[in-house]
Design a protein around this motif. Structure first.
Motif, PDB file in Angstrom:
ATOM      1  N   ALA A  81       0.814  -1.216   0.000  1.00 34.40           N
ATOM      2  CA  ALA A  81       0.000   0.000   0.000  1.00 34.40           C
ATOM      3  C   ALA A  81       0.848   1.267   0.000  1.00 34.40           C
ATOM      4  O   ALA A  81       0.565   2.200  -0.768  1.00 34.40           O
ATOM      5  N   ASP A  82       1.870   1.342   0.836  1.00 35.10           N
ATOM      6  CA  ASP A  82       2.702   2.552   0.880  1.00 35.10           C
ATOM      7  C   ASP A  82       3.384   2.799  -0.466  1.00 35.10           C
ATOM      8  O   ASP A  82       3.470   3.941  -0.928  1.00 35.10           O
ATOM      9  N   SER A  83       3.861   1.738  -1.092  1.00 33.82           N
ATOM     10  CA  SER A  83       4.526   1.885  -2.395  1.00 33.82           C
ATOM     11  C   SER A  83       3.540   2.296  -3.486  1.00 33.82           C
ATOM     12  O   SER A  83       3.878   3.079  -4.376  1.00 33.82           O
ATOM     13  N   ALA A  84       2.311   1.780  -3.408  1.00 30.98           N
ATOM     14  CA  ALA A  84       1.293   2.162  -4.394  1.00 30.98           C
ATOM     15  C   ALA A  84       0.974   3.647  -4.273  1.00 30.98           C
ATOM     16  O   ALA A  84       0.909   4.365  -5.283  1.00 30.98           O
ATOM     17  N   VAL A  85       0.792   4.129  -3.039  1.00 30.10           N
ATOM     18  CA  VAL A  85       0.516   5.559  -2.844  1.00 30.10           C
ATOM     19  C   VAL A  85       1.697   6.382  -3.343  1.00 30.10           C
ATOM     20  O   VAL A  85       1.519   7.373  -4.049  1.00 30.10           O
ATOM     21  N   ALA A  86       2.917   5.982  -3.006  1.00 27.95           N
ATOM     22  CA  ALA A  86       4.116   6.711  -3.445  1.00 27.95           C
ATOM     23  C   ALA A  86       4.217   6.741  -4.972  1.00 27.95           C
ATOM     24  O   ALA A  86       4.582   7.766  -5.554  1.00 27.95           O
ATOM     25  N   HIS A  87       3.867   5.617  -5.620  1.00 29.66           N
ATOM     26  CA  HIS A  87       3.931   5.568  -7.087  1.00 29.66           C
ATOM     27  C   HIS A  87       2.944   6.559  -7.708  1.00 29.66           C
ATOM     28  O   HIS A  87       3.300   7.311  -8.616  1.00 29.66           O
ATOM     29  N   VAL A  88       1.709   6.560  -7.217  1.00 29.59           N
ATOM     30  CA  VAL A  88       0.709   7.459  -7.787  1.00 29.59           C
ATOM     31  C   VAL A  88       1.065   8.913  -7.460  1.00 29.59           C
ATOM     32  O   VAL A  88       0.859   9.806  -8.276  1.00 29.59           O
ATOM     33  N   SER A  93      -0.899  14.517  -6.401  1.00 28.79           N
ATOM     34  CA  SER A  93      -1.072  14.370  -4.951  1.00 28.79           C
ATOM     35  C   SER A  93      -2.474  13.859  -4.642  1.00 28.79           C
ATOM     36  O   SER A  93      -3.401  14.006  -5.434  1.00 28.79           O
ATOM     37  N   PHE A  94      -2.616  13.251  -3.461  1.00 27.18           N
ATOM     38  CA  PHE A  94      -3.929  12.789  -3.039  1.00 27.18           C
ATOM     39  C   PHE A  94      -4.561  13.853  -2.149  1.00 27.18           C
ATOM     40  O   PHE A  94      -3.884  14.735  -1.623  1.00 27.18           O
ATOM     41  N   ASP A  95      -5.862  13.757  -1.997  1.00 31.02           N
ATOM     42  CA  ASP A  95      -6.617  14.688  -1.169  1.00 31.02           C
ATOM     43  C   ASP A  95      -6.474  14.266   0.283  1.00 31.02           C
ATOM     44  O   ASP A  95      -7.041  13.249   0.679  1.00 31.02           O
ATOM     45  N   PRO A  96      -5.729  15.023   1.100  1.00 31.06           N
ATOM     46  CA  PRO A  96      -5.536  14.626   2.497  1.00 31.06           C
ATOM     47  C   PRO A  96      -6.815  14.728   3.321  1.00 31.06           C
ATOM     48  O   PRO A  96      -6.895  14.183   4.415  1.00 31.06           O
ATOM     49  N   ASN A  97      -7.824  15.405   2.807  1.00 28.88           N
ATOM     50  CA  ASN A  97      -9.102  15.551   3.505  1.00 28.88           C
ATOM     51  C   ASN A  97     -10.169  14.618   2.948  1.00 28.88           C
ATOM     52  O   ASN A  97     -11.351  14.798   3.225  1.00 28.88           O
ATOM     53  N   GLY A  98      -9.752  13.633   2.152  1.00 27.09           N
ATOM     54  CA  GLY A  98     -10.702  12.697   1.557  1.00 27.09           C
ATOM     55  C   GLY A  98     -11.370  11.831   2.608  1.00 27.09           C
ATOM     56  O   GLY A  98     -10.942  11.772   3.766  1.00 27.09           O
ATOM     57  N   GLU A 100     -12.485   8.494   4.650  1.00 25.89           N
ATOM     58  CA  GLU A 100     -11.820   7.253   5.081  1.00 25.89           C
ATOM     59  C   GLU A 100     -10.290   7.323   5.009  1.00 25.89           C
ATOM     60  O   GLU A 100      -9.664   6.519   4.314  1.00 25.89           O
ATOM     61  N   PRO A 101      -9.663   8.280   5.702  1.00 23.38           N
ATOM     62  CA  PRO A 101      -8.191   8.371   5.655  1.00 23.38           C
ATOM     63  C   PRO A 101      -7.527   7.033   5.988  1.00 23.38           C
ATOM     64  O   PRO A 101      -7.932   6.345   6.916  1.00 23.38           O
ATOM     65  N   GLY A 102      -6.534   6.688   5.190  1.00 24.90           N
ATOM     66  CA  GLY A 102      -5.815   5.427   5.371  1.00 24.90           C
ATOM     67  C   GLY A 102      -6.443   4.266   4.622  1.00 24.90           C
ATOM     68  O   GLY A 102      -5.754   3.372   4.185  1.00 24.90           O
ATOM     69  N   TYR A 103      -7.760   4.282   4.491  1.00 26.45           N
ATOM     70  CA  TYR A 103      -8.475   3.239   3.765  1.00 26.45           C
ATOM     71  C   TYR A 103      -8.602   3.618   2.288  1.00 26.45           C
ATOM     72  O   TYR A 103      -8.459   2.781   1.411  1.00 26.45           O
ATOM     73  N   THR A 104      -8.936   4.895   2.062  1.00 25.65           N
ATOM     74  CA  THR A 104      -9.167   5.392   0.711  1.00 25.65           C
ATOM     75  C   THR A 104      -8.252   6.576   0.437  1.00 25.65           C
ATOM     76  O   THR A 104      -8.135   7.473   1.260  1.00 25.65           O
ATOM     77  N   TYR A 105      -7.621   6.545  -0.723  1.00 30.98           N
ATOM     78  CA  TYR A 105      -6.813   7.662  -1.201  1.00 30.98           C
ATOM     79  C   TYR A 105      -7.412   8.109  -2.518  1.00 30.98           C
ATOM     80  O   TYR A 105      -7.568   7.294  -3.431  1.00 30.98           O
ATOM     81  N   ILE A 106      -7.747   9.394  -2.602  1.00 27.49           N
ATOM     82  CA  ILE A 106      -8.304   9.941  -3.833  1.00 27.49           C
ATOM     83  C   ILE A 106      -7.309  10.945  -4.400  1.00 27.49           C
ATOM     84  O   ILE A 106      -6.859  11.853  -3.698  1.00 27.49           O
ATOM     85  N   PHE A 107      -7.002  10.760  -5.661  1.00 31.88           N
ATOM     86  CA  PHE A 107      -6.085  11.623  -6.396  1.00 31.88           C
ATOM     87  C   PHE A 107      -6.915  12.431  -7.396  1.00 31.88           C
ATOM     88  O   PHE A 107      -7.160  11.969  -8.516  1.00 31.88           O
ATOM     89  N   PRO A 108      -7.412  13.622  -6.975  1.00 29.07           N
ATOM     90  CA  PRO A 108      -8.363  14.368  -7.810  1.00 29.07           C
ATOM     91  C   PRO A 108      -7.863  14.693  -9.216  1.00 29.07           C
ATOM     92  O   PRO A 108      -8.632  14.603 -10.176  1.00 29.07           O
ATOM     93  N   LYS A 109      -6.606  15.081  -9.362  1.00 29.71           N
ATOM     94  CA  LYS A 109      -6.095  15.435 -10.694  1.00 29.71           C
ATOM     95  C   LYS A 109      -6.199  14.251 -11.657  1.00 29.71           C
ATOM     96  O   LYS A 109      -6.461  14.420 -12.844  1.00 29.71           O
ATOM     97  N   LEU A 110      -6.012  13.040 -11.118  1.00 32.02           N
ATOM     98  CA  LEU A 110      -6.071  11.830 -11.945  1.00 32.02           C
ATOM     99  C   LEU A 110      -7.461  11.201 -11.972  1.00 32.02           C
ATOM    100  O   LEU A 110      -7.694  10.270 -12.746  1.00 32.02           O
ATOM    101  N   GLN A 111      -8.358  11.665 -11.085  1.00 26.58           N
ATOM    102  CA  GLN A 111      -9.675  11.045 -10.934  1.00 26.58           C
ATOM    103  C   GLN A 111      -9.502   9.543 -10.661  1.00 26.58           C
ATOM    104  O   GLN A 111     -10.147   8.687 -11.272  1.00 26.58           O
ATOM    105  N   LEU A 112      -8.612   9.240  -9.719  1.00 20.76           N
ATOM    106  CA  LEU A 112      -8.246   7.865  -9.399  1.00 20.76           C
ATOM    107  C   LEU A 112      -8.329   7.664  -7.890  1.00 20.76           C
ATOM    108  O   LEU A 112      -7.990   8.577  -7.124  1.00 20.76           O
ATOM    109  N   SER A 113      -8.779   6.495  -7.476  1.00 19.92           N
ATOM    110  CA  SER A 113      -8.846   6.170  -6.054  1.00 19.92           C
ATOM    111  C   SER A 113      -8.208   4.816  -5.794  1.00 19.92           C
ATOM    112  O   SER A 113      -8.190   3.938  -6.660  1.00 19.92           O
ATOM    113  N   LEU A 114      -7.697   4.672  -4.583  1.00 14.89           N
ATOM    114  CA  LEU A 114      -7.174   3.402  -4.077  1.00 14.89           C
ATOM    115  C   LEU A 114      -7.958   3.085  -2.813  1.00 14.89           C
ATOM    116  O   LEU A 114      -8.192   3.980  -1.985  1.00 14.89           O
ATOM    117  N   TRP A 115      -8.363   1.820  -2.636  1.00 15.00           N
ATOM    118  CA  TRP A 115      -9.155   1.439  -1.465  1.00 15.00           C
ATOM    119  C   TRP A 115      -8.682   0.107  -0.909  1.00 15.00           C
ATOM    120  O   TRP A 115      -8.331  -0.811  -1.671  1.00 15.00           O
TER     121      TRP A 115
END
Length: 150
Positions: A81-88, A93-98, A100-115
């Motif tokens: 998970a840490d490497s996936a976030v670092a790669h994206v 950048s991801f939205d730090p105010n998204g 479910e912090p830690g569970y969900t990462y949303i990258f608004p510029k890419l319109q991409l999420s990790l869960w």
């Protein structure tokens, strides 16, 4: 095994936002039989959401034995998970105010999420893989996460 490139704001592999169900089925075959008017599953681990007009509106990929989905040359399901976030984060950048912090990462510029369903902690058995990788990668068209957040 098929390989699909994740193309932020455009689609995944040959699937593009705005395509019809028939377009999708022609490209990757029939859906798995599970689904409803809004979501259909393909290749067991590929979920496609359709809007009211029957057009591709969101794509969600689970880790799969049937395909690999790559973002900038890396399969996000195969990285911890840490490497996936670092790669994206190399791309945006991801939205730090998204939600479910830690569970969900949303990258608004890419319109991409990790869960992932859990965030591992010190009490988790080291042999338990749950939460150590992301189970779902979501990709939407421009504006998806703005319209569907909160």
């Amino acid at each position: 095994m098929q390989t699909f490139d994740i193309r932020p704001t455009l689609g995944v592999g040959p699937i593009r936002f705005g395509m019809t169900r028939d377009d999708v089925r022609e490209l990757i075959g029939p859906h798995d039989g599970d689904g409803d008017e809004e979501r259909e599953w393909y290749l067991e681990d590929l979920a496609i959401d359709f809007n009211a007009d029957g057009k591709v509106a969101f794509i969600e990929l689970a880790g799969s034995e049937n395909f690999r989905a790559l973002l900038d040359g890396e399969c996000l399901h195969e990285l911890d998970a840490d490497s996936a976030v670092a790669h994206v984060k190399k791309l945006a950048s991801f939205d730090p105010n998204g939600p479910e912090p830690g569970y969900t990462y949303i990258f608004p510029k890419l319109q991409l999420s990790l869960w992932r369903p859990v965030v591992p902690d010190a009490s988790q058995d080291p042999d338990d893989p749950t939460g150590r990788t992301f189970e779902a990668v979501g990709v939407g068209p421009v504006g998806y996460f703005v319209q569907n957040s909160g």
